[in-house]
Write an enzyme that holds these catalytic residues in place. Structure first.
Site, PDB file in Angstrom:
ATOM      1  N   LYS A 139      66.338  39.541  75.836  1.00 12.28           N
ATOM      2  CA  LYS A 139      65.147  40.304  76.182  1.00 12.28           C
ATOM      3  C   LYS A 139      65.543  41.553  76.982  1.00 12.28           C
ATOM      4  O   LYS A 139      66.614  41.549  77.570  1.00 12.28           O
ATOM      5  CB  LYS A 139      64.168  39.445  76.980  1.00 12.28           C
ATOM      6  CG  LYS A 139      64.669  39.087  78.377  1.00 12.28           C
ATOM      7  CD  LYS A 139      63.557  38.816  79.350  1.00 12.28           C
ATOM      8  CE  LYS A 139      63.986  39.301  80.693  1.00 12.28           C
ATOM      9  NZ  LYS A 139      63.339  38.909  81.833  1.00 12.28           N
ATOM     10  N   HIS A 169      66.223  32.647  78.151  1.00 15.00           N
ATOM     11  CA  HIS A 169      67.083  31.612  78.748  1.00 15.00           C
ATOM     12  C   HIS A 169      66.284  30.422  79.279  1.00 15.00           C
ATOM     13  O   HIS A 169      66.831  29.338  79.462  1.00 15.00           O
ATOM     14  CB  HIS A 169      68.026  32.204  79.795  1.00 15.00           C
ATOM     15  CG  HIS A 169      67.407  32.444  81.134  1.00 15.00           C
ATOM     16  ND1 HIS A 169      66.590  33.508  81.384  1.00 15.00           N
ATOM     17  CD2 HIS A 169      67.484  31.753  82.300  1.00 15.00           C
ATOM     18  CE1 HIS A 169      66.198  33.461  82.650  1.00 15.00           C
ATOM     19  NE2 HIS A 169      66.729  32.405  83.236  1.00 15.00           N
ATOM     20  N   LYS A 173      66.737  25.819  79.572  1.00 18.06           N
ATOM     21  CA  LYS A 173      66.657  25.039  80.809  1.00 18.06           C
ATOM     22  C   LYS A 173      66.248  23.609  80.472  1.00 18.06           C
ATOM     23  O   LYS A 173      65.416  23.381  79.597  1.00 18.06           O
ATOM     24  CB  LYS A 173      65.609  25.637  81.763  1.00 18.06           C
ATOM     25  CG  LYS A 173      66.057  26.934  82.421  1.00 18.06           C
ATOM     26  CD  LYS A 173      64.972  27.434  83.357  1.00 18.06           C
ATOM     27  CE  LYS A 173      65.299  28.797  83.919  1.00 18.06           C
ATOM     28  NZ  LYS A 173      66.121  28.755  85.122  1.00 18.06           N
ATOM     29  N   GLU A 207      59.958  33.151  93.366  1.00 15.63           N
ATOM     30  CA  GLU A 207      61.328  33.474  93.752  1.00 15.63           C
ATOM     31  C   GLU A 207      61.343  34.136  95.138  1.00 15.63           C
ATOM     32  O   GLU A 207      60.432  34.889  95.469  1.00 15.63           O
ATOM     33  CB  GLU A 207      61.941  34.460  92.746  1.00 15.63           C
ATOM     34  CG  GLU A 207      62.018  33.901  91.339  1.00 15.63           C
ATOM     35  CD  GLU A 207      62.717  34.884  90.398  1.00 15.63           C
ATOM     36  OE1 GLU A 207      63.881  34.642  90.086  1.00 15.63           O
ATOM     37  OE2 GLU A 207      62.090  35.890  89.993  1.00 15.63           O
ATOM     38  N   ASP A 226      58.511  41.007  82.847  1.00 13.00           N
ATOM     39  CA  ASP A 226      59.788  40.374  83.173  1.00 13.00           C
ATOM     40  C   ASP A 226      59.723  38.848  83.051  1.00 13.00           C
ATOM     41  O   ASP A 226      60.679  38.216  82.610  1.00 13.00           O
ATOM     42  CB  ASP A 226      60.189  40.767  84.608  1.00 13.00           C
ATOM     43  CG  ASP A 226      61.558  40.257  85.007  1.00 13.00           C
ATOM     44  OD1 ASP A 226      62.484  40.358  84.180  1.00 13.00           O
ATOM     45  OD2 ASP A 226      61.717  39.756  86.146  1.00 13.00           O
ATOM     46  N   HIS A 231      59.138  34.159  79.550  1.00 10.90           N
ATOM     47  CA  HIS A 231      59.521  32.838  80.059  1.00 10.90           C
ATOM     48  C   HIS A 231      58.315  31.911  80.272  1.00 10.90           C
ATOM     49  O   HIS A 231      58.299  30.778  79.812  1.00 10.90           O
ATOM     50  CB  HIS A 231      60.265  32.970  81.385  1.00 10.90           C
ATOM     51  CG  HIS A 231      61.468  33.861  81.329  1.00 10.90           C
ATOM     52  ND1 HIS A 231      62.294  33.936  80.238  1.00 10.90           N
ATOM     53  CD2 HIS A 231      61.991  34.725  82.233  1.00 10.90           C
ATOM     54  CE1 HIS A 231      63.281  34.784  80.485  1.00 10.90           C
ATOM     55  NE2 HIS A 231      63.117  35.285  81.687  1.00 10.90           N
ATOM     56  N   LYS A 331      58.193  37.895  93.037  1.00  9.39           N
ATOM     57  CA  LYS A 331      59.426  38.083  93.814  1.00  9.39           C
ATOM     58  C   LYS A 331      59.082  38.053  95.299  1.00  9.39           C
ATOM     59  O   LYS A 331      57.957  38.380  95.693  1.00  9.39           O
ATOM     60  CB  LYS A 331      60.031  39.463  93.501  1.00  9.39           C
ATOM     61  CG  LYS A 331      60.371  39.672  92.036  1.00  9.39           C
ATOM     62  CD  LYS A 331      61.753  39.183  91.713  1.00  9.39           C
ATOM     63  CE  LYS A 331      62.162  39.499  90.301  1.00  9.39           C
ATOM     64  NZ  LYS A 331      63.152  38.545  89.784  1.00  9.39           N
TER      65      LYS A 331
HETATM   66  C1  BG6 Z   1      65.145  36.796  84.362  1.00 11.49           C
HETATM   67  C2  BG6 Z   1      64.366  37.844  85.083  1.00 11.49           C
HETATM   68  O1  BG6 Z   1      64.861  36.810  83.000  1.00 11.49           O
HETATM   69  O2  BG6 Z   1      64.814  35.524  84.901  1.00 11.49           O
HETATM   70  C3  BG6 Z   1      64.656  37.813  86.568  1.00 11.49           C
HETATM   71  O3  BG6 Z   1      64.702  39.115  84.559  1.00 11.49           O
HETATM   72  C4  BG6 Z   1      64.414  36.428  87.123  1.00 11.49           C
HETATM   73  O4  BG6 Z   1      63.856  38.769  87.254  1.00 11.49           O
HETATM   74  C5  BG6 Z   1      65.127  35.379  86.283  1.00 11.49           C
HETATM   75  O5  BG6 Z   1      64.895  36.400  88.460  1.00 11.49           O
HETATM   76  C6  BG6 Z   1      64.729  33.991  86.720  1.00 11.49           C
HETATM   77  O6  BG6 Z   1      65.436  33.019  86.032  1.00 11.49           O
HETATM   78  P1  BG6 Z   1      66.465  32.045  86.758  1.00 11.49           P
HETATM   79  O7  BG6 Z   1      66.937  31.155  85.683  1.00 11.49           O
HETATM   80  O8  BG6 Z   1      67.533  32.915  87.332  1.00 11.49           O
HETATM   81  O9  BG6 Z   1      65.683  31.355  87.832  1.00 11.49           O
END
Ligand code: BG6
Length: 478
Positions: A139, A169, A173, A207, A226, A231, A331
């Protein structure tokens, strides 16, 4: 050493993604006996294979705690470097290395170069034969529905959809994968997974991290693009989709797409009832004082990029009509905490109190576990109830933890397309968020203090008598 089965080419091999994520994942797979393909690093840098190997080794020593020289000495024989540009000529050089073996081309490149790379590979005849050549892209897949379609068209000039593996990704998980396994294996859930029994669903990905130097990307993206469009939308899809009849990639993608299609369009004139946005101001995260988003280096002092986004989705189908799905991510929030929480309706007539809802919670962070919130009699002389949590960690301490990249890279090698979103899923996800993106081109996000639970305006999108769970909702407290 046996001849490698195929060639895994990383385009953009001198970059950060290769260094921090791809090579550590490949090395760990190799060490665990799952990787046997040759790895070709490709980049314009004037490096040779020994120089590339030194670079890779440095990254592995930094990012793989269990790195071992003896494993590396064997692994490095699989690793070579080819210097070249992203043009037809450069890719013809690659074609010589690849020969007629199966090959994967991983675009570890800035998104502006995806199209050019896919075309040059195609012109060098590397996309053929269709069954043996795969293209992996990360992405962002566009920045709205129209640009995603343009990118799709460019990729499709030389590559068929069945050859394209889009990395989200989150689908690598454990919790994401377990969502479907848990849902579709446990009999007691099968009969309650619908509007008759489920009152709401909340997906939170909070986060503490801020920009982490990614201003160039983030100033164009924001939290909705994002995190939510991809996700969290994928997690939503796994919760809401109908069970597929067979475990096959296209069947799965059909079902995922179908539920995304059932999501009610967000009316452009009522975006505030469906979505909330925020931007962090200065504050304290943990014990550290952190600056406001607008004071981060390189961020525009009047940036209206949202660092927090929340969305309410209605699914207009038989299974889910009337059940709100809430998605949020931000964030610089109070904790690193993530969960997919399913709220059940109360029993029809509560003899022992009101407001006693059950929750089934798939926790992703800080640790992966499954919690079931139930109510039981409080020991003693009355029939008072109290909240209990039936909780199980997802993994035993002695079990190996595979990263999302390891899971997904292995799936690419195996040609397993199930954990990779098909284009129509991506398209529908953009269709859902586009009205919000358009509305958010004007006005300002609401400020929230770094280290807090996000903007107060997120409560606005909640249905009457519903509330967000607390970030880090603790175990036994009501
Ligand atoms: C990414 C985002 O795809 O996923 C980030 O661009 C984010 O901003 C991250 O922090 C979160 O995924 P993970 O697996 O690092 O918690």
């Amino acid at each position: 050493m046996a001849q490698p089965e195929g060639t895994f080419v990383i385009l953009g091999a001198s970059g950060d993604l290769t260094y921090r994520l791809l090579m550590p994942a490949i090395y760990r797979l190799y060490a665990a006996g799952h990787w046997s393909w040759q790895v070709v690093g490709y980049a314009p840098d004037a490096w040779d294979s020994p120089r590339f190997r030194d670079h890779v080794k440095e990254g592995l020593m930094a990012f793989v705690p269990e790195f071992e020289d003896s494993v590396w000495n064997r692994f490095q024989e699989l690793v070579v470097f080819q210097s070249g540009e992203l043009d037809k000529g450069g890719c013809e050089g690659l074609a010589e290395i690849v020969g007629d073996k199966p090959a994967v081309f991983y675009l570890a490149l800035p998104p502006t170069l995806f199209g050019q790379a896919a075309q040059s590979l195609g012109q060098a005849n590397l996309a053929q034969p269709v069954t043996e050549r795969r293209l992996v892209v990360e992405k962002p897949f566009g920045h709205d529905e129209a640009s995603a379609a343009m990118l799709r068209n460019t990729l499709h000039q030389y590559w068929q959809e069945s050859q394209i593996y889009r990395i989200d990704h989150f689908l690598g998980k454990e919790t994401a994968q377990n969502l479907l396994v848990f849902r579709l294996t446990n009999r007691f859930l099968a009969s309650i997974w619908d509007r008759e029994h489920i009152r709401s669903v909340q997906i939170t990905y909070a986060e503490t991290l801020g920009l982490e130097g990614r201003w160039r990307y983030y100033e164009q993206a924001g939290a909705l693009r994002d995190m939510l469009q991809n996700h969290l939308m994928q997690l939503f899809t796994l919760v809401a989709m109908d069970p597929p009849a067979v475990w096959a990639a296209d069947t799965l993608h059909n079902h995922k797409t179908e539920v995304l299609r059932a999501v009610r369009p967000i009316p452009p004139d009522a975006v505030d009832q469906y979505a909330s946005r925020g931007q962090y101001r200065q504050g304290i995260v943990g014990t550290a004082a952190v600056p406001a988003y607008r004071d981060e280096p390189h961020v525009a002092p009047d940036s209206r990029i949202e660092t927090f986004a929340a969305l309410k989705l209605w699914v207009d189908n038989w299974r889910w009509h009337g059940v709100p799905f809430y998605l949020r991510s931000g964030k610089r929030l109070s904790q690193d905490y993530a969960e997919v929480a399913i709220e059940l309706k109360e029993v029809p007539r509560g003899l022992f109190g009101a407001g006693l809802a059950n929750w089934l919670v798939f926790r992703m962070k800080p640790d992966e576990r499954i919690d079931m919130v139930v109510w039981a009699k409080e020991p003693g002389l009355t029939l008072a109830t109290r909240r209990r949590i039936l909780s199980t960690p997802y993994r035993r301490e002695d079990e190996v933890e595979y990263s999302a990249y390891e899971q997904l890279l292995l799936a690419v090698l195996q040609g397993d397309r199930t954990p990779f979103p098909r284009y129509d899923e991506v398209e529908e996800a953009w269709r859902i968020v586009d009205p919000v993106l358009t509305a958010w081109q004007t006005g300002d996000p609401e400020g929230y203090a770094a280290g807090s639970e996000g903007p107060t305006g997120q409560a606005r999108i909640m249905e009457p008598h519903m509330a967000w769970r607390r970030i880090g909702e603790s175990d036994e407290t009501p």
